[in-house]
Design a protein around this motif. Sequence first.
Motif, PDB file in Angstrom:
ATOM      1  N   ARG A  66       0.828  -1.209   0.000  1.00 13.92           N
ATOM      2  CA  ARG A  66       0.000   0.000   0.000  1.00 13.92           C
ATOM      3  C   ARG A  66       0.862   1.258   0.000  1.00 13.92           C
ATOM      4  O   ARG A  66       0.532   2.251  -0.659  1.00 13.92           O
ATOM      5  CB  ARG A  66      -0.942   0.002   1.215  1.00 13.92           C
ATOM      6  CG  ARG A  66      -2.094  -0.978   1.097  1.00 13.92           C
ATOM      7  CD  ARG A  66      -3.201  -0.676   2.093  1.00 13.92           C
ATOM      8  NE  ARG A  66      -2.774  -0.815   3.475  1.00 13.92           N
ATOM      9  CZ  ARG A  66      -2.756  -1.956   4.152  1.00 13.92           C
ATOM     10  NH1 ARG A  66      -3.128  -3.082   3.558  1.00 13.92           N
ATOM     11  NH2 ARG A  66      -2.378  -1.995   5.409  1.00 13.92           N
ATOM     12  N   GLY A  71      -0.949   4.531  -0.860  1.00 14.10           N
ATOM     13  CA  GLY A  71      -2.142   4.392  -0.046  1.00 14.10           C
ATOM     14  C   GLY A  71      -1.873   4.664   1.424  1.00 14.10           C
ATOM     15  O   GLY A  71      -0.729   4.760   1.867  1.00 14.10           O
ATOM     16  N   ASP A 290      -4.966  -6.399  -1.816  1.00 10.96           N
ATOM     17  CA  ASP A 290      -4.461  -5.106  -1.356  1.00 10.96           C
ATOM     18  C   ASP A 290      -3.083  -4.827  -1.942  1.00 10.96           C
ATOM     19  O   ASP A 290      -2.795  -3.729  -2.444  1.00 10.96           O
ATOM     20  CB  ASP A 290      -4.399  -5.119   0.173  1.00 10.96           C
ATOM     21  CG  ASP A 290      -4.435  -3.725   0.771  1.00 10.96           C
ATOM     22  OD1 ASP A 290      -4.592  -2.771   0.001  1.00 10.96           O
ATOM     23  OD2 ASP A 290      -4.301  -3.604   1.991  1.00 10.96           O
TER      24      ASP A 290
END
Length: 330
Positions: A66, A71, A290
């Motif tokens: 991420r 993110g 993810d």
Amino acid sequence: MIPDFYTHREEWPALIEQIVELLGRVSALEALSERGLELRRMNRIGSVHSSTAIEGNALSLAAVGRIASGGAVFGPQRDIQEVENAFAAYDALETLDPWNVDDFVRAHGLLTRGLISEAGAFRTVDVDVVGPAGDVLHTGSRHEKVPRLVSELLEWVASADDHPIIVSSAVHFLIEHIHPFRDGNGRIGRLWQTLILSRWRPLFAWTPTETLVRRSQEGYYSALQRSRVPEIDAASFISYMIDIILRSLHEYELQSISSVTDGGRNGGRNAAVLAVLLGDPTLTAVELADVLGTSSRTIDRTLQSLKASGLLRREGSTKSGRWIVVERGS
């Protein structure tokens, strides 16, 4: 002047020949793959996760993925900073000169920015390397000698006539032995070996070497210690790293074969999933989605396809089990 600090072992030339052959095969496979950049990205995420995890970073592979995608991540701020720093250092590889002391110090600054007050500066105190039980394993070089020793080491690298695999491993060992910084010595040692190897063959900037080191972390520290006691001879550590490099290329070859033979977008996704699971076989489908920036439904379909083709199997329960990547022909 750097004195001789390792003896050659008779098995090294044959192993290095295997590595060179593997490099040729992997490079050819990468040229055929439509998803080579995705594989490189996955290996870079794995390298950053592994190199920081070796030093105690608690972030998961999914969290590191991420961060790579920009993110949001919830976790200790120090761990997040450490991972962001590692990405910055690896992204700077092409700008670093492996024979230059200023670049060596600059790379350390990238790795430790915001983490220690001496980021990008040689230590000014003497240090001991302490084991898990609190016992002193090694005392770093006297701090006043560190600048000269590092300068002599990098001069030696620039003129060494041994094979780059041997030289890079020897340098990695001596960086850990000198211990030039208050913190971050393991990370800079692994980064600098990657840098030297990537100057020989650029593919090494993307191989999962650090991931393999993390999987055999106990062997990593054991090889370092064997190379110090009873006297300095880096042969044990060089042998360890040659084996790690060989196995990392076998792994990269598996990833590349999957990408090429399965073909197209699905083949690239299959290869990316296998690459991630080789780095962390405990990930769930949600965590895989993810890391890869896709939906859980897509990952579920990919996992089912890989299991059906015999490339992947599951051992244990959904919550506590692990994935086993199966090499073709095994």
